[in-house]
Design a protein around this motif. Structure first.
Motif, short mmCIF file in Angstrom:
data_model
loop_
_atom_site.label_atom_id
_atom_site.label_comp_id
_atom_site.label_asym_id
_atom_site.label_seq_id
_atom_site.Cartn_x
_atom_site.Cartn_y
_atom_site.Cartn_z
N GLN A 148 0.80 -1.23 0.00
CA GLN A 148 0.00 0.00 0.00
C GLN A 148 0.83 1.28 0.00
O GLN A 148 0.33 2.33 -0.35
N HIS B 236 0.93 -9.19 4.66
CA HIS B 236 -0.21 -8.28 4.49
C HIS B 236 -0.64 -8.36 3.02
O HIS B 236 -0.56 -7.38 2.28
N TRP B 237 -0.99 -9.57 2.60
CA TRP B 237 -1.75 -9.85 1.37
C TRP B 237 -0.95 -9.93 0.08
O TRP B 237 -1.52 -10.25 -0.97
N ASN C 282 -2.01 -10.74 8.36
CA ASN C 282 -3.00 -9.69 8.54
C ASN C 282 -4.35 -10.12 7.96
O ASN C 282 -4.45 -10.44 6.77
N GLU C 283 -5.38 -10.13 8.81
CA GLU C 283 -6.76 -10.29 8.38
C GLU C 283 -6.99 -11.47 7.44
O GLU C 283 -7.28 -11.29 6.25
N SER D 104 -10.20 -11.23 5.56
CA SER D 104 -10.28 -10.36 4.38
C SER D 104 -9.63 -10.99 3.16
O SER D 104 -10.23 -11.06 2.09
N LEU E 180 -12.32 -12.32 0.46
CA LEU E 180 -12.46 -11.41 -0.69
C LEU E 180 -11.59 -11.84 -1.86
O LEU E 180 -11.93 -11.59 -3.02
N TYR F 245 -12.67 -1.83 13.03
CA TYR F 245 -13.28 -0.75 12.25
C TYR F 245 -14.79 -0.71 12.51
O TYR F 245 -15.23 -0.23 13.54
N TRP G 88 -18.64 0.58 3.73
CA TRP G 88 -18.56 -0.53 4.69
C TRP G 88 -18.18 -0.04 6.09
O TRP G 88 -18.41 -0.74 7.07
N GLU H 55 -5.01 -2.21 14.14
CA GLU H 55 -5.50 -1.19 13.21
C GLU H 55 -6.81 -0.61 13.73
O GLU H 55 -7.64 -1.33 14.27
N TRP I 88 -4.49 3.30 11.83
CA TRP I 88 -4.44 3.15 10.37
C TRP I 88 -4.99 4.43 9.76
O TRP I 88 -6.17 4.70 9.90
N GLU J 145 -5.54 1.99 -1.38
CA GLU J 145 -6.60 1.31 -0.63
C GLU J 145 -7.18 0.15 -1.44
O GLU J 145 -8.37 0.08 -1.74
N TRP J 146 -6.29 -0.79 -1.82
CA TRP J 146 -6.68 -2.04 -2.47
C TRP J 146 -7.64 -1.78 -3.65
O TRP J 146 -7.35 -0.96 -4.49
N PHE K 216 -7.15 7.22 4.11
CA PHE K 216 -7.17 6.81 5.52
C PHE K 216 -6.07 7.47 6.35
O PHE K 216 -5.91 7.16 7.52
C1 GBH Z 1 -7.87 -3.15 6.75
O1 GBH Z 1 -8.98 -3.86 6.29
C2 GBH Z 1 -6.62 -3.58 6.02
O2 GBH Z 1 -5.79 -4.36 6.87
C3 GBH Z 1 -5.83 -2.43 5.45
O3 GBH Z 1 -4.88 -2.91 4.55
C4 GBH Z 1 -6.80 -1.45 4.82
O4 GBH Z 1 -6.15 -0.43 4.12
C5 GBH Z 1 -7.61 -0.85 5.94
O5 GBH Z 1 -8.19 -1.82 6.74
C6 GBH Z 1 -8.69 0.11 5.47
O6 GBH Z 1 -9.61 -0.53 4.66
O7 GBH Z 1 -15.17 -3.94 -0.82
O8 GBH Z 1 -17.31 -3.62 0.30
O9 GBH Z 1 -16.36 -5.85 0.06
C7 GBH Z 1 -10.20 -3.56 6.96
C8 GBH Z 1 -11.25 -4.59 6.67
C9 GBH Z 1 -12.18 -5.81 4.88
C10 GBH Z 1 -12.59 -3.50 5.04
C11 GBH Z 1 -12.60 -5.76 3.42
C12 GBH Z 1 -13.02 -3.44 3.59
C13 GBH Z 1 -13.98 -4.69 1.80
C14 GBH Z 1 -15.37 -4.20 1.76
N1 GBH Z 1 -11.63 -4.55 5.28
N2 GBH Z 1 -13.56 -4.71 3.21
S1 GBH Z 1 -16.11 -4.45 0.21
#
Ligand code: GBH
Length: 453
Positions: A24, A125-126, A169-170, A173, A177, A300, A331, A359, A406, A413-414, A422
């Motif tokens: 990221q 981390h992914w 990490n997660e 997620s 996903l 979150y 979300w 986070e 975070w 942001e993916w 953020f």
């Molecule tokens: C974290 O995920 C991550 O660890 C971090 O890399 C990321 O930048 C940060 O939080 C902020 O997002 O696209 O509607 O299906 C937090 C959990 C899980 C939240 C996946 C967003 C996708 C929602 N994330 N989710 S959706």
């Protein structure tokens, strides 16, 4: 300032930090022998990233890391959670390590230590090496073993200066996903049975990783996971609802935190999965639940609001009204008490003695003002409300030891690309200029006083 400063206080020695992840922020995807990761591949697929972007440059942190450590020093943080890019260290995922890849983290760690900042390294981390995805990625049991080999290698090399690690990490997620609905790399949508098996391999990687880090680390090496717990909140904090919320949280995390901390899949999970349940051995469960030194929680949005029910499983989930508020990301529904209940439930359900919030933070539609600053009042509000609930948990004796916000910087942001911010620092992606937002001043004051401001 709150009227009664003593009631705003955090425990002495509480650790304040920020968090980031490699893909990221780093950029430099072709430098110093880094191999390709699944995110390099995924970003090239049309329509997968909202703004068509990728992490090729990101925040250019690979070159600007000294400047970024200086931002941390200015905030006054005592700790920093970053991730190590597996494809920098093992470009093919396994086999011959790439010394230049690890050398970057040597430089970063030295810079952190020179500034009195304690590093916490996340090992995954992914950014899975593409070479491992080509052999099945997390669907392939061998990936868990490859992760452990990589984790052990890194711990062996860094343990003289980095005592603290998080494995993955997660898991929820990146597996759900990435392999469940195709929103994240590698973009697959597997059948329920294959998905459960991938989840199992990921928690197995965590367990093998804990063992490998310990085997290669030093006596002071410590390790845990960084999982985004799905937290069930009691809709109203009555005794019955609180008990129901504990039940719900345990079930909602069955293939992740619950199995990692209990060493068993819940009966409900196995019954519901039926023929789609993962294949596993008793030995696997023992490995997966290898005791950790601490639990890291990414917190979150609230996972669910529940009330007690007389019918099994003992709770009812209440759907969110359409007017329920959220931050810039849809979300990210707002529920400050998630930061109270998540650590409290974890300490109670699994008798965990040490918890880090690995986070927490908020996306906001940041727009620079005339002076170039960003008055992110909504992020400040979010942080203040959430942190007040963390303070409440700590005051009640929940063993929460630190908090990683975070994020230090706006970043990739993916699947949302650069369209969602953020950071505590605004990044102008054309110039790479970083500007502290109002939230950075808020956090700085909070850290200086070890109290809410
Ligand atoms: C974290 O995920 C991550 O660890 C971090 O890399 C990321 O930048 C940060 O939080 C902020 O997002 O696209 O509607 O299906 C937090 C959990 C899980 C939240 C996946 C967003 C996708 C929602 N994330 N989710 S959706």
């Amino acid at each position: 300032m709150l009227t009664n400063p003593s009631s705003a206080q955090f425990p002495e020695g509480f650790r304040w930090g920020t968090a980031t992840s490699a893909y990221q922020i780093e950029g430099a995807v072709d430098e110093d022998g880094r191999g390709a990761s699944i995110w390099d591949t995924f970003c090239k697929l049309p329509g997968k990233i909202r703004d068509g972007s990728n992490g090729d440059v990101a925040d250019d942190h690979y070159h600007l890391y000294k400047q970024d450590v200086a931002l941390m020093t200015a905030l006054g943080v005592s700790t920093y959670r970053f991730s190590i890019a597996w494809p920098r260290v093992f470009p093919e995922g396994r086999g011959t390590p790439n010394p230049k890849g690890l050398a970057f983290y040597d430089r970063l760690v030295d810079e952190l230590l020179a500034n009195g900042i304690k590093p916490f390294a996340t090992l995954y981390h992914w950014d899975l090496p593409q070479a491992l995805q080509d052999r099945g990625g997390w669907e392939h049991r061998d990936t868990a073993k490859a992760f452990a080999d990589y984790a052990g290698f890194v711990a062996g090399r860094l343990a003289d200066r980095v005592s603290d690690y998080f494995t993955l990490n997660e898991i929820r997620s990146f597996v759900d996903l990435g392999y469940g609905n195709g929103v994240f790399a590698p973009g697959l949508s597997l059948s329920p049975g294959r998905l459960n098996q991938a989840r199992h391999h990921a928690v197995l990687a965590h367990g093998l990783g804990v063992l490998a880090v310990r085997a290669n680390g030093r006596r002071n090496t410590r390790v845990g996971m960084a999982e985004n717990i799905t937290t069930a909140l009691p809709a109203i904090e009555s005794k019955k609802n609180i008990a129901a919320a504990h039940l719900a949280t345990r079930e909602m995390n069955a293939p992740y935190l619950t199995v990692m901390l209990e060493g068993r899949y819940t009966d409900n999970y196995l019954n519901q999965a039926g023929a789609d349940a993962p294949h596993f051995t008793a030995e696997d469960l023992k490995t997966i639940s290898t005791p950790v030194d601490y639990v890291g929680l990414n917190v979150y949005a609230p996972g669910a609001f529940v009330r007690a029910s007389d019918k099994p499983p003992g709770y009812t989930t209440i759907p969110l009204p359409s007017s329920y508020p959220h931050m810039q990301s849809p979300w990210l529904t707002i529920g400050a008490r998630t930061l109270y209940w998540a650590p409290r439930q974890v300490s109670k359900l699994w008798n965990v003695k040490e918890i880090y919030i690995t986070e927490n933070g908020a996306s906001a539609a940041d727009v620079p003002n005339e002076e170039g600053g960003v008055d992110d009042l909504d992020r400040v509000m979010f942080l203040r409300e959430y942190l007040d609930q963390l303070r409440r948990a700590a005051a009640e004796g929940v063993p929460v030891r630190g908090y990683f916000l975070w994020s230090l910087l706006d970043n990739f942001e993916w699947s949302e690309g650069y369209s969602i911010r953020f950071g505590l620092h605004y990044v102008d992606y054309k110039t790479q200029k970083r500007t502290p937002k109002l939230s950075a001043s808020f956090y700085k004051k909070l850290i200086a006083r070890n109290a809410l401001v």
